[in-house]
Motif scaffolding. Structure first.
Motif, PDB file in Angstrom:
ATOM      1  N   UNK A 141      -8.985  -6.139   6.957  1.00 31.10           N
ATOM      2  CA  UNK A 141      -8.360  -5.024   6.242  1.00 31.10           C
ATOM      3  C   UNK A 141      -6.841  -5.136   6.285  1.00 31.10           C
ATOM      4  N   UNK A 142      -6.328  -5.606   7.427  1.00 32.04           N
ATOM      5  CA  UNK A 142      -4.880  -5.799   7.540  1.00 32.04           C
ATOM      6  C   UNK A 142      -4.373  -6.831   6.554  1.00 32.04           C
ATOM      7  N   UNK A 143      -5.163  -7.892   6.357  1.00 37.84           N
ATOM      8  CA  UNK A 143      -4.792  -8.917   5.386  1.00 37.84           C
ATOM      9  C   UNK A 143      -4.782  -8.350   3.968  1.00 37.84           C
ATOM     10  N   UNK A 144      -5.745  -7.474   3.669  1.00 36.70           N
ATOM     11  CA  UNK A 144      -5.787  -6.841   2.346  1.00 36.70           C
ATOM     12  C   UNK A 144      -4.536  -6.000   2.102  1.00 36.70           C
ATOM     13  N   UNK A 145      -4.133  -5.264   3.139  1.00 35.22           N
ATOM     14  CA  UNK A 145      -2.943  -4.417   3.014  1.00 35.22           C
ATOM     15  C   UNK A 145      -1.700  -5.272   2.769  1.00 35.22           C
ATOM     16  N   UNK A 146      -1.574  -6.361   3.527  1.00 33.56           N
ATOM     17  CA  UNK A 146      -0.415  -7.241   3.360  1.00 33.56           C
ATOM     18  C   UNK A 146      -0.393  -7.859   1.963  1.00 33.56           C
ATOM     19  N   UNK A 147      -1.584  -8.237   1.468  1.00 31.83           N
ATOM     20  CA  UNK A 147      -1.661  -8.830   0.134  1.00 31.83           C
ATOM     21  C   UNK A 147      -1.268  -7.824  -0.938  1.00 31.83           C
ATOM     22  N   UNK A 148      -1.695  -6.564  -0.761  1.00 35.76           N
ATOM     23  CA  UNK A 148      -1.354  -5.529  -1.732  1.00 35.76           C
ATOM     24  C   UNK A 148       0.137  -5.211  -1.704  1.00 35.76           C
ATOM     25  N   UNK A 149       0.736  -5.235  -0.513  1.00 36.97           N
ATOM     26  CA  UNK A 149       2.166  -4.963  -0.407  1.00 36.97           C
ATOM     27  C   UNK A 149       2.999  -6.120  -0.966  1.00 36.97           C
ATOM     28  N   UNK A 150       2.397  -7.318  -0.974  1.00 37.62           N
ATOM     29  CA  UNK A 150       3.100  -8.485  -1.504  1.00 37.62           C
ATOM     30  C   UNK A 150       2.827  -8.709  -2.983  1.00 37.62           C
ATOM     31  N   UNK A 151       2.047  -7.817  -3.590  1.00 35.94           N
ATOM     32  CA  UNK A 151       1.730  -7.924  -5.016  1.00 35.94           C
ATOM     33  C   UNK A 151       3.032  -7.852  -5.829  1.00 35.94           C
ATOM     34  N   UNK A 152       3.303  -8.852  -6.669  1.00 36.51           N
ATOM     35  CA  UNK A 152       4.534  -8.856  -7.470  1.00 36.51           C
ATOM     36  C   UNK A 152       4.724  -7.582  -8.296  1.00 36.51           C
ATOM     37  N   UNK A 153       3.636  -7.050  -8.849  1.00 37.70           N
ATOM     38  CA  UNK A 153       3.752  -5.830  -9.660  1.00 37.70           C
ATOM     39  C   UNK A 153       4.165  -4.638  -8.793  1.00 37.70           C
ATOM     40  N   UNK A 154       3.643  -4.580  -7.563  1.00 30.77           N
ATOM     41  CA  UNK A 154       4.011  -3.481  -6.664  1.00 30.77           C
ATOM     42  C   UNK A 154       5.480  -3.602  -6.247  1.00 30.77           C
ATOM     43  N   UNK A 155       5.901  -4.818  -5.958  1.00 29.79           N
ATOM     44  CA  UNK A 155       7.306  -5.040  -5.589  1.00 29.79           C
ATOM     45  C   UNK A 155       8.224  -4.622  -6.733  1.00 29.79           C
ATOM     46  N   UNK A 156       7.846  -5.009  -7.957  1.00 28.69           N
ATOM     47  CA  UNK A 156       8.654  -4.640  -9.120  1.00 28.69           C
ATOM     48  C   UNK A 156       8.657  -3.139  -9.349  1.00 28.69           C
ATOM     49  N   UNK A 157       7.478  -2.500  -9.175  1.00 29.71           N
ATOM     50  CA  UNK A 157       7.387  -1.056  -9.382  1.00 29.71           C
ATOM     51  C   UNK A 157       8.321  -0.317  -8.425  1.00 29.71           C
ATOM     52  N   UNK A 158       8.357  -0.759  -7.152  1.00 30.77           N
ATOM     53  CA  UNK A 158       9.243  -0.127  -6.157  1.00 30.77           C
ATOM     54  C   UNK A 158      10.710  -0.278  -6.552  1.00 30.77           C
ATOM     55  N   UNK A 159      11.048  -1.423  -7.129  1.00 31.89           N
ATOM     56  CA  UNK A 159      12.426  -1.662  -7.555  1.00 31.89           C
ATOM     57  C   UNK A 159      12.787  -0.797  -8.764  1.00 31.89           C
ATOM     58  N   UNK A 160      11.890  -0.774  -9.756  1.00 31.22           N
ATOM     59  CA  UNK A 160      12.181  -0.090 -11.023  1.00 31.22           C
ATOM     60  C   UNK A 160      12.339   1.413 -10.832  1.00 31.22           C
ATOM     61  N   UNK A 161      11.489   2.035  -9.972  1.00 33.64           N
ATOM     62  CA  UNK A 161      11.606   3.486  -9.768  1.00 33.64           C
ATOM     63  C   UNK A 161      12.941   3.849  -9.122  1.00 33.64           C
TER      64      UNK A 161
END
Length: 262
Positions: free
Chosen positions: A69-89
């Motif tokens: 589950x920890x690996x899933x969380x890390x993968x989701x946090x490293x998702x390029x779309x999520x990283x971009x979304x955090x930047x754009x907001x």
């Protein structure tokens, strides 16, 4: 004889080209803050859900499950779309280019320092190119080929994911609330909005009627059959109730297509 072939002019031409680059304007950035915010909210809800599951898995026997589950969380946090979304907001440039459009403004001068208006016949090709560009944009519906391929893959991934969840014993409503499914649905809706921002054709109702006339009775019957088969599959294979079926994104999309043919 071209100027570049004259002895001693090569260096001068190179310096001139470098000088023209100084007149280039900075790119114009346009952010889709709303879409980025929606994606970020859904994505973080999925991360929180997995983190909550991990917290409940205590003790040594659950160490492996917690690690997964920890690996899933890390993968989701490293998702390029999520990283971009955090930047754009936050009003920052997206490093991976999601939720953002970058337009490079061209210099008014052409090659050799002459304005395009000074070249005989230049305006006509420009207008023709603009017309062709608009035509291609209309045909593509605002999506690139890569985005259209992504949209089709998202539909397939959602169906596959729901099938897997159903095999694990989840109901239709629970499948729709799955974090991964919600993430894919959010991205799919984002692409559909980009494809048709106003939800109507460029020429309005008149264009819709033209499209309706082009739809043959055979196409309509084929679509109706496809909808019934999909409903049957959701009901029999996944245990969906009528309410779950009506809330299914793919079913809603098929219904919209059918409505255009009536």
């Amino acid at each position: 004889m071209p100027a570049s072939d004259v002895k001693g002019t090569g260096g001068i031409m190179s310096q001139a080209e470098e000088g023209m680059k100084l007149f280039a304007k900075d790119p114009v950035l346009t952010f889709d803050t709303e879409a980025a915010g929606n994606f970020k909210m859904v994505h973080e809800a999925g991360i929180k859900k997995i983190e909550d599951q991990a917290e409940k898995l205590t003790g040594k026997p659950n160490a492996k499950a917690r690690s997964e589950l920890g690996k899933q969380v890390q993968a989701m946090k490293a998702d390029p779309m999520y990283i971009d979304a955090c930047k754009v907001v936050k009003g920052l440039e997206a490093p991976y280019g999601n939720f953002m459009t970058k337009v490079m403004e061209q210099s008014a001068k052409g090659n050799g320092g002459y304005a395009a208006a000074q070249v005989p016949g230049a305006p006509a090709p420009k207008k023709k190119a603009e017309k062709e560009g608009k035509k291609k944009e209309a045909e593509s519906g605002g999506l690139s080929k890569e985005e259209r391929d992504e949209l089709e893959k998202l539909k397939e991934d959602i169906i596959t994911r729901k099938s897997k969840l159903k095999e694990e014993g989840l109901s239709g409503g629970q499948c729709n609330k799955d974090a991964q499914v919600q993430q894919w649905v959010a991205r799919m809706q984002e692409l559909k909005i980009k494809e048709n921002p106003l939800g109507i054709a460029e020429d309005g109702k008149k264009d819709d009627k033209k499209k309706e006339k082009k739809a043959s009775s055979g196409e309509k019957l084929a679509l109706e059959k496809k909808i019934e088969e999909y409903k049957t599959s959701l009901r029999n294979d996944f245990g969906y109730s009528d309410k779950d079926i009506k809330g299914d994104p793919d079913f809603q999309e098929l219904q919209k297509e059918l409505a255009k043919m009536k």
